[in-house]
Design an enzyme around this catalytic site. Structure first.
Site, PDB file in Angstrom:
ATOM      1  N   TRP A  72      -7.966   1.506  -4.390  1.00  0.00           N
ATOM      2  CA  TRP A  72      -7.781   1.705  -2.940  1.00  0.00           C
ATOM      3  C   TRP A  72      -6.942   2.939  -2.650  1.00  0.00           C
ATOM      4  O   TRP A  72      -6.950   3.462  -1.540  1.00  0.00           O
ATOM      5  CB  TRP A  72      -7.145   0.476  -2.301  1.00  0.00           C
ATOM      6  CG  TRP A  72      -5.665   0.354  -2.479  1.00  0.00           C
ATOM      7  CD1 TRP A  72      -5.020  -0.086  -3.585  1.00  0.00           C
ATOM      8  CD2 TRP A  72      -4.652   0.687  -1.534  1.00  0.00           C
ATOM      9  NE1 TRP A  72      -3.669  -0.047  -3.389  1.00  0.00           N
ATOM     10  CE2 TRP A  72      -3.405   0.420  -2.137  1.00  0.00           C
ATOM     11  CE3 TRP A  72      -4.667   1.176  -0.227  1.00  0.00           C
ATOM     12  CZ2 TRP A  72      -2.188   0.629  -1.489  1.00  0.00           C
ATOM     13  CZ3 TRP A  72      -3.451   1.392   0.418  1.00  0.00           C
ATOM     14  CH2 TRP A  72      -2.226   1.118  -0.214  1.00  0.00           C
ATOM     15  N   SER A 131      -7.185   3.773  15.141  1.00  0.00           N
ATOM     16  CA  SER A 131      -6.982   2.478  15.788  1.00  0.00           C
ATOM     17  C   SER A 131      -5.536   2.023  15.650  1.00  0.00           C
ATOM     18  O   SER A 131      -4.911   1.604  16.633  1.00  0.00           O
ATOM     19  CB  SER A 131      -7.929   1.451  15.158  1.00  0.00           C
ATOM     20  OG  SER A 131      -7.444   0.165  15.332  1.00  0.00           O
ATOM     21  N   SER A 132      -4.973   2.123  14.430  1.00  0.00           N
ATOM     22  CA  SER A 132      -3.588   1.637  14.311  1.00  0.00           C
ATOM     23  C   SER A 132      -2.611   2.529  15.031  1.00  0.00           C
ATOM     24  O   SER A 132      -1.607   2.029  15.537  1.00  0.00           O
ATOM     25  CB  SER A 132      -3.070   1.469  12.891  1.00  0.00           C
ATOM     26  OG  SER A 132      -3.968   1.631  11.951  1.00  0.00           O
ATOM     27  N   HIS A 166       4.055   3.971   0.847  1.00  0.00           N
ATOM     28  CA  HIS A 166       5.200   3.085   0.747  1.00  0.00           C
ATOM     29  C   HIS A 166       5.644   2.517   2.088  1.00  0.00           C
ATOM     30  O   HIS A 166       5.798   1.310   2.210  1.00  0.00           O
ATOM     31  CB  HIS A 166       6.360   3.635  -0.070  1.00  0.00           C
ATOM     32  CG  HIS A 166       7.199   2.464  -0.475  1.00  0.00           C
ATOM     33  ND1 HIS A 166       6.862   1.655  -1.518  1.00  0.00           N
ATOM     34  CD2 HIS A 166       8.237   1.869   0.133  1.00  0.00           C
ATOM     35  CE1 HIS A 166       7.686   0.618  -1.551  1.00  0.00           C
ATOM     36  NE2 HIS A 166       8.534   0.726  -0.559  1.00  0.00           N
ATOM     37  N   HIS A 169       8.304   5.930  -6.583  1.00  0.00           N
ATOM     38  CA  HIS A 169       8.422   4.857  -7.575  1.00  0.00           C
ATOM     39  C   HIS A 169       7.048   4.282  -7.922  1.00  0.00           C
ATOM     40  O   HIS A 169       6.933   3.501  -8.843  1.00  0.00           O
ATOM     41  CB  HIS A 169       9.401   3.760  -7.121  1.00  0.00           C
ATOM     42  CG  HIS A 169       8.963   2.973  -5.927  1.00  0.00           C
ATOM     43  ND1 HIS A 169       9.833   2.523  -4.972  1.00  0.00           N
ATOM     44  CD2 HIS A 169       7.745   2.549  -5.517  1.00  0.00           C
ATOM     45  CE1 HIS A 169       9.171   1.846  -4.051  1.00  0.00           C
ATOM     46  NE2 HIS A 169       7.908   1.855  -4.359  1.00  0.00           N
ATOM     47  N   HIS A 170       6.025   4.690  -7.161  1.00  0.00           N
ATOM     48  CA  HIS A 170       4.663   4.299  -7.536  1.00  0.00           C
ATOM     49  C   HIS A 170       4.111   5.219  -8.615  1.00  0.00           C
ATOM     50  O   HIS A 170       2.995   5.035  -9.074  1.00  0.00           O
ATOM     51  CB  HIS A 170       3.737   4.358  -6.321  1.00  0.00           C
ATOM     52  CG  HIS A 170       4.118   3.395  -5.242  1.00  0.00           C
ATOM     53  ND1 HIS A 170       3.596   2.131  -5.160  1.00  0.00           N
ATOM     54  CD2 HIS A 170       4.992   3.503  -4.218  1.00  0.00           C
ATOM     55  CE1 HIS A 170       4.119   1.498  -4.116  1.00  0.00           C
ATOM     56  NE2 HIS A 170       4.973   2.312  -3.528  1.00  0.00           N
ATOM     57  N   GLU A 204       3.757   1.986   4.363  1.00  0.00           N
ATOM     58  CA  GLU A 204       2.684   1.035   4.646  1.00  0.00           C
ATOM     59  C   GLU A 204       3.016  -0.372   4.135  1.00  0.00           C
ATOM     60  O   GLU A 204       2.737  -1.355   4.818  1.00  0.00           O
ATOM     61  CB  GLU A 204       1.374   1.540   4.030  1.00  0.00           C
ATOM     62  CG  GLU A 204       0.225   0.537   4.021  1.00  0.00           C
ATOM     63  CD  GLU A 204      -0.352   0.231   5.396  1.00  0.00           C
ATOM     64  OE1 GLU A 204      -0.122   1.032   6.325  1.00  0.00           O
ATOM     65  OE2 GLU A 204      -1.016  -0.797   5.537  1.00  0.00           O
ATOM     66  N   ASP A 242       1.489  -7.543  30.910  1.00  0.00           N
ATOM     67  CA  ASP A 242       0.444  -7.223  29.930  1.00  0.00           C
ATOM     68  C   ASP A 242       0.990  -6.131  29.030  1.00  0.00           C
ATOM     69  O   ASP A 242       2.166  -5.779  29.130  1.00  0.00           O
ATOM     70  CB  ASP A 242      -0.841  -6.743  30.636  1.00  0.00           C
ATOM     71  CG  ASP A 242      -2.087  -7.010  29.789  1.00  0.00           C
ATOM     72  OD1 ASP A 242      -2.174  -6.432  28.696  1.00  0.00           O
ATOM     73  OD2 ASP A 242      -2.946  -7.805  30.214  1.00  0.00           O
ATOM     74  N   THR A 245      17.134  -6.321   2.301  1.00  0.00           N
ATOM     75  CA  THR A 245      16.223  -7.459   2.146  1.00  0.00           C
ATOM     76  C   THR A 245      17.006  -8.705   1.778  1.00  0.00           C
ATOM     77  O   THR A 245      16.732  -9.803   2.278  1.00  0.00           O
ATOM     78  CB  THR A 245      15.166  -7.152   1.073  1.00  0.00           C
ATOM     79  OG1 THR A 245      14.640  -5.853   1.324  1.00  0.00           O
ATOM     80  CG2 THR A 245      14.040  -8.150   1.121  1.00  0.00           C
ATOM     81  N   ARG A 262      -4.619  -3.578 -15.347  1.00  0.00           N
ATOM     82  CA  ARG A 262      -5.324  -3.994 -14.130  1.00  0.00           C
ATOM     83  C   ARG A 262      -6.602  -3.177 -13.975  1.00  0.00           C
ATOM     84  O   ARG A 262      -6.793  -2.184 -14.664  1.00  0.00           O
ATOM     85  CB  ARG A 262      -4.409  -3.817 -12.914  1.00  0.00           C
ATOM     86  CG  ARG A 262      -3.938  -2.400 -12.698  1.00  0.00           C
ATOM     87  CD  ARG A 262      -2.814  -2.318 -11.669  1.00  0.00           C
ATOM     88  NE  ARG A 262      -3.337  -2.446 -10.313  1.00  0.00           N
ATOM     89  CZ  ARG A 262      -2.829  -1.792  -9.258  1.00  0.00           C
ATOM     90  NH1 ARG A 262      -1.810  -0.959  -9.393  1.00  0.00           N
ATOM     91  NH2 ARG A 262      -3.340  -1.957  -8.058  1.00  0.00           N
ATOM     92  N   TYR A 286       5.823  -1.720   3.985  1.00  0.00           N
ATOM     93  CA  TYR A 286       6.766  -2.335   4.918  1.00  0.00           C
ATOM     94  C   TYR A 286       6.100  -2.638   6.243  1.00  0.00           C
ATOM     95  O   TYR A 286       6.494  -3.578   6.945  1.00  0.00           O
ATOM     96  CB  TYR A 286       8.017  -1.465   5.065  1.00  0.00           C
ATOM     97  CG  TYR A 286       8.770  -1.513   3.772  1.00  0.00           C
ATOM     98  CD1 TYR A 286       9.557  -2.613   3.481  1.00  0.00           C
ATOM     99  CD2 TYR A 286       8.593  -0.547   2.805  1.00  0.00           C
ATOM    100  CE1 TYR A 286      10.176  -2.735   2.262  1.00  0.00           C
ATOM    101  CE2 TYR A 286       9.210  -0.657   1.571  1.00  0.00           C
ATOM    102  CZ  TYR A 286       9.999  -1.745   1.304  1.00  0.00           C
ATOM    103  OH  TYR A 286      10.592  -1.876   0.094  1.00  0.00           O
ATOM    104  N   LYS A 292      18.492 -10.292   4.739  1.00  0.00           N
ATOM    105  CA  LYS A 292      17.544 -11.117   5.487  1.00  0.00           C
ATOM    106  C   LYS A 292      17.387 -12.498   4.861  1.00  0.00           C
ATOM    107  O   LYS A 292      17.468 -13.516   5.548  1.00  0.00           O
ATOM    108  CB  LYS A 292      16.191 -10.426   5.541  1.00  0.00           C
ATOM    109  CG  LYS A 292      16.210  -9.250   6.483  1.00  0.00           C
ATOM    110  CD  LYS A 292      14.845  -8.679   6.641  1.00  0.00           C
ATOM    111  CE  LYS A 292      14.795  -7.792   7.848  1.00  0.00           C
ATOM    112  NZ  LYS A 292      14.963  -8.526   9.101  1.00  0.00           N
ATOM    113  N   HIS A 342     -11.753  -4.847  -1.926  1.00  0.00           N
ATOM    114  CA  HIS A 342     -10.919  -6.029  -1.646  1.00  0.00           C
ATOM    115  C   HIS A 342      -9.587  -5.565  -1.053  1.00  0.00           C
ATOM    116  O   HIS A 342      -9.128  -6.086  -0.033  1.00  0.00           O
ATOM    117  CB  HIS A 342     -10.688  -6.830  -2.931  1.00  0.00           C
ATOM    118  CG  HIS A 342      -9.551  -7.806  -2.863  1.00  0.00           C
ATOM    119  ND1 HIS A 342      -9.630  -8.976  -2.150  1.00  0.00           N
ATOM    120  CD2 HIS A 342      -8.302  -7.787  -3.395  1.00  0.00           C
ATOM    121  CE1 HIS A 342      -8.480  -9.638  -2.257  1.00  0.00           C
ATOM    122  NE2 HIS A 342      -7.646  -8.925  -3.006  1.00  0.00           N
ATOM    123  N   SER A 355      11.773 -15.174  11.173  1.00  0.00           N
ATOM    124  CA  SER A 355      13.019 -15.268  11.942  1.00  0.00           C
ATOM    125  C   SER A 355      12.825 -16.033  13.245  1.00  0.00           C
ATOM    126  O   SER A 355      13.798 -16.434  13.883  1.00  0.00           O
ATOM    127  CB  SER A 355      13.556 -13.870  12.262  1.00  0.00           C
ATOM    128  OG  SER A 355      13.712 -13.137  11.085  1.00  0.00           O
TER     129      SER A 355
END
Lengths: 288, 526
Positions: free
Chosen positions: B143, B170-171, B254, B303-304, B256, B107, B329, B451, B258, B332, B78, B269
């Site tokens: 994951w 790809s990315s 991390h 921090h993870h 990722e 283009d 943040t 979890r 963002y 924003k 998932h 925005s």
């Protein structure tokens, strides 16, 4: 609407990308099957790799053809250049992961296994007898006794070879810029030769490590970092050498002019990148 | 004029090819954007179906429907499908559609590579999903693929690793294309500080992607060689360390997160000023805040891992660095609210989703701050509190922004207005149900429910049932979204060029739907 030669060239549909995607798909399926012990996977892998080579000939051939037809303006050229720079940046970060693993092992995980800093309980409870500093294959002596690689033999020679190849490719570039095709090709050929000699030495070093020093990919963290770093670097030198051969042939055919030779510069940047990675390797993997 | 056109019509004045070939060989940014968006929508429903399995299993304590191994592979896949298959391709699709139109380019800069970036993805996810049919089943170690657990996977292991490699390639290619397009293809006069924020946030996102996807590739390559080639990167007996994987992974992981939210900031925005009928408050501070968040994202990864064992100085550094992210943040959120202040506001569906985003993303941000407190995190770690936190930022954050973007730009893409009544129903159903779904998970987590476990103690039963009901309603509401999109593609009230009264930007100067090639001639920039 009037068009000038300054229009940004946007190609009409191309079948090469889908060929590339299928080729990559086959390559990884073949490799995965092979890893799982299905030897037939090798067949799929090689077909995939063959397709990749075929795709590159076709795709790059199309681009070269379009370029020679004058379809690319300066802006397209800039796109290629910037694209190549960012690609090299992504390669730098790929190597950074493996350098990071090397530094982590040398600065943190091995000292912790030896009982330093916060690792004293791990040491006392799990690996009491362990007292080997770097180069080590760990407290479990994974892969058995081995001899670490010496820096001041072949690796030092290889450093010289790669550094001089950086000089020869620059000399070639200078020749190209003043329109001296003969000298350009000559120095390029010299660069190819230096690259190949490097690879020959590297192959010899690997064979010697496996047969004479019991140093293998499975020799604990030292063997892992040594072979993965030098191996991926060697793979990049191989790719770089192939790229150099291609541009040598193209230079000989007169594809490049003093002010239009993106492919040459792209390959040169790539070659310098491979060179710099080697310097990092030489210092952190071999010397220190 | 006609002769000049004729000499160029080979590659300029053509429409799309016919049939399937158009989509397979296309080099057109709009076609490729559509492909990305359709792919993302399909993956959203595949990943969503897995979420439904998870919530069904957790409806009551005890084992209900699936065995634990399959449950674990549901949570793992998932996440992989939603992150790499739904949210990232959706943002890339939006980038493809919008960036050339927003900066006045004909283009994307590298159109053939653009096609390849997309077409790798269906193959990558075929590989990933095919592991369910192999010996040992799909990936079930989470994951994050922590060793040694991830290494215990069956025959599917190398297929999963290569799926990640392909998605990463790809990315990276997609991001190179975005950066080069933005830096090299802007119309004359479109200076960097005149670019719409969506373009800015994508520029920075693409940088993050190019910097971190190769690190993930390195990490999973080490997993692969540890399993098959005898290396000892994550094996303490050989001098390596399983914790090293976590460091390398989160150095990617991390930034990722963002990558999954910065383009969302760009979308919000764009939408808020349109419906507040005021220019964005604090444009340049938005740009600097985005850049600061990107910079900070590289120095907060551990921090993870607060509970994994780290020197105290590390815990403190990563705690304070993480909290610092709240500052840009906060800038924003402040700017969005200030944009709305005294605006002539209307509440069409995109605006509803944007306001929903601002409120609920902020809730997710605050629970993130709670998690950033290292000593407190020892209590929260690996509980449903974490699950609630990242679903608030990803579902009501990233997904909500993609929904908002779809409602906002769909009339531009298709030329037809969507069904406003249906859109509003979709918004309210989603927003009520998503809070019923995820808010109780905060309570569950604080009470200690772990979890990634298919069963739980009876004291967690009530809130789990509530959460599952919210989940089913939220899942069903998304079928409305699908129906709304299909309806708008097939027809409906014609949209004007500007579509929204308050909309500003180059994309709104083009007809709806826009011509096959956006700006064959550079537009004039005010």
């Amino acid at each position: 609407m009037t068009h000038t030669a300054n229009d940004y060239y946007v190609p009409h549909g191309s079948h090469w990308p889908i060929v590339a995607a299928i080729a990559m798909f086959m390559t990884v399926i073949g490799a995965a099957l092979w890893f799982n012990g299905e030897l037939n996977g090798r067949m799929v892998l090689f077909i995939g790799l063959g397709l990749i080579a075929f795709m590159m000939f076709g795709w790059f051939g199309t681009v070269i053809h379009e370029n020679l037809q004058g379809m690319y303006n300066d802006q397209v050229d800039r796109s290629f250049r910037q694209g190549m720079m960012w690609f090299i940046f992504s390669e730098v970060m790929f190597f950074a992961a493996f350098f990071g693993a090397l530094f982590y092992a040398r600065v943190l995980s091995v000292p912790w296994l030896l009982g330093m800093d916060s690792g004293f309980t791990t040491h006392d409870v799990l690996w009491q007898g362990f007292n080997e500093a770097w180069p080590t294959n760990g407290p479990g002596d994974v892969g058995g006794e081995f001899e670490p690689m010496e820096a001041w033999g072949i690796p030092a020679l290889n450093t010289l070879l790669l550094l001089s190849s950086g000089v020869t490719i620059t000399l070639s570039h200078w020749a190209l810029k003043v329109g001296d095709r003969g000298r350009c090709v000559l120095w390029l050929a010299a660069t190819v030769l230096l690259g190949m000699t490097f690879l020959g030495f590297q192959a010899y070093e690997y064979i010697h490590a496996y047969t004479g020093m019991d140093l293998t990919l499975a020799s604990g963290i030292y063997g892992s970092t040594f072979f993965m770093l030098t191996g991926f670097h060697g793979m990049h030198v191989t790719i770089g050498t192939v790229m150099l051969i291609v541009i040598t042939l193209r230079a000989a055919k007169g594809h490049f002019t003093a002010d239009n030779h993106f492919a040459f510069e792209g390959v040169a940047w790539y070659w310098h990148f491979v060179d710099v990675v080697w310097l990092g390797l030489f210092i952190f993997v071999y010397v220190l | 004029m006609s002769t000049a056109t004729a000499t160029y019509d080979e590659h300029h004045e053509h429409g799309p090819d016919k049939g399937l070939i158009r989509w397979i060989t296309t080099t057109n940014h709009k076609d490729i954007g559509t492909l990305y968006l359709v792919f993302a929508l399909i993956m959203f429903f595949i990943g969503g179906a897995m979420a439904m399995v998870i919530r069904a299993e957790l409806f009551q304590p005890g084992m209900q429907l699936v065995d634990p191994q399959f449950f674990n592979s549901m949570t793992t896949v998932h996440a992989l499908v939603m992150i790499f298959g739904a949210v990232m391709p959706a943002f890339t699709g939006l980038a493809n559609w919008l960036i050339p139109m927003m900066i006045g380019a004909p283009d994307m800069a590298l159109p053939r590579m653009n096609n390849l970036s997309f077409w790798i993805l269906p193959f990558a996810f075929t590989l990933l999903l095919s592991t369910f049919f192999m010996d040992g089943g799909g990936p079930a170690g989470g994951w994050t693929l922590y060793p040694p657990l991830a290494l215990q996977m069956g025959d599917g292991f190398p297929f999963m690793i290569f799926a990640i490699h392909l998605a990463g390639i790809s990315s990276i290619m997609g991001s190179i294309n975005v950066i080069v397009t933005i830096l090299n293809m802007r119309a004359p006069g479109m200076t960097l500080m005149k670019m719409p924020l969506f373009v800015w946030t994508w520029l920075i996102t693409a940088y993050l992607l190019i910097a971190t996807m190769p690190v993930l590739a390195g990490a999973v390559t080490m997993l692969l060689t540890d399993k098959f080639a005898g290396t000892s990167f994550f094996n303490a007996a050989g001098g390596g360390d399983p914790v090293m994987y976590q460091h390398i992974f989160w150095f990617f992981g991390h930034p990722e997160v963002y990558i999954l939210i910065l383009p969302a900031f760009g979308i919000i925005s764009a939408i808020v000023p349109t419906f507040a009928r005021k220019p964005l408050f604090g444009y340049s501070s938005m740009v600097y805040a985005t850049a600061s968040i990107a910079f900070l994202s590289f120095i907060v990864w551990a921090h993870h891992m607060f509970t994994v064992g780290m020197p105290v100085v590390g815990e403190l550094f990563f705690m304070y660095a993480t909290m610092m992210i709240a500052v840009p943040t906060g800038v924003k959120v402040f700017n969005w609210v200030s944009t709305m202040w005294k605006g002539a506001m209307t509440f069409e569906t995109p605006m509803l989703f944007a306001i929903g985003f601002i409120m609920m993303f902020t809730i997710g941000g605050f629970s993130g701050l709670m998690l950033a407190i290292a000593p407190a995190d020892f209590q929260y770690h690996d509980t449903y509190f974490v699950v609630a936190h990242f679903h608030y930022v990803l579902v009501t954050g990233a997904i909500y922004s993609i929904m908002a973007a779809t409602y906002y730009w769909l009339p531009k893409w298709t030329g037809n207005m969507y069904d406003e009544r249906l859109g509003k129903i979709h918004f309210w159903l989603s927003t009520i149900s998503v809070n019923v779904l995820f808010f109780p998970q905060h309570f569950l987590g604080l009470a200690g429910m772990p979890r990634r476990i298919p069963d739980y103690s009876v004291q967690f039963a009530d809130w789990n049932m509530v959460s599952s009901i919210g989940g089913f309603v939220f899942g069903a509401s998304q079928l409305l979204f699908l129906w709304m999109v299909i309806k708008a593609i097939r027809g409906g009230e014609k949209a004007s060029d500007q579509v929204w009264e308050g909309a500003n930007g180059l994309e709104w100067t083009l007809p709806s739907p826009p011509p096959y090639h956006s700006f064959t001639e550079a537009p004039a920039i005010k």
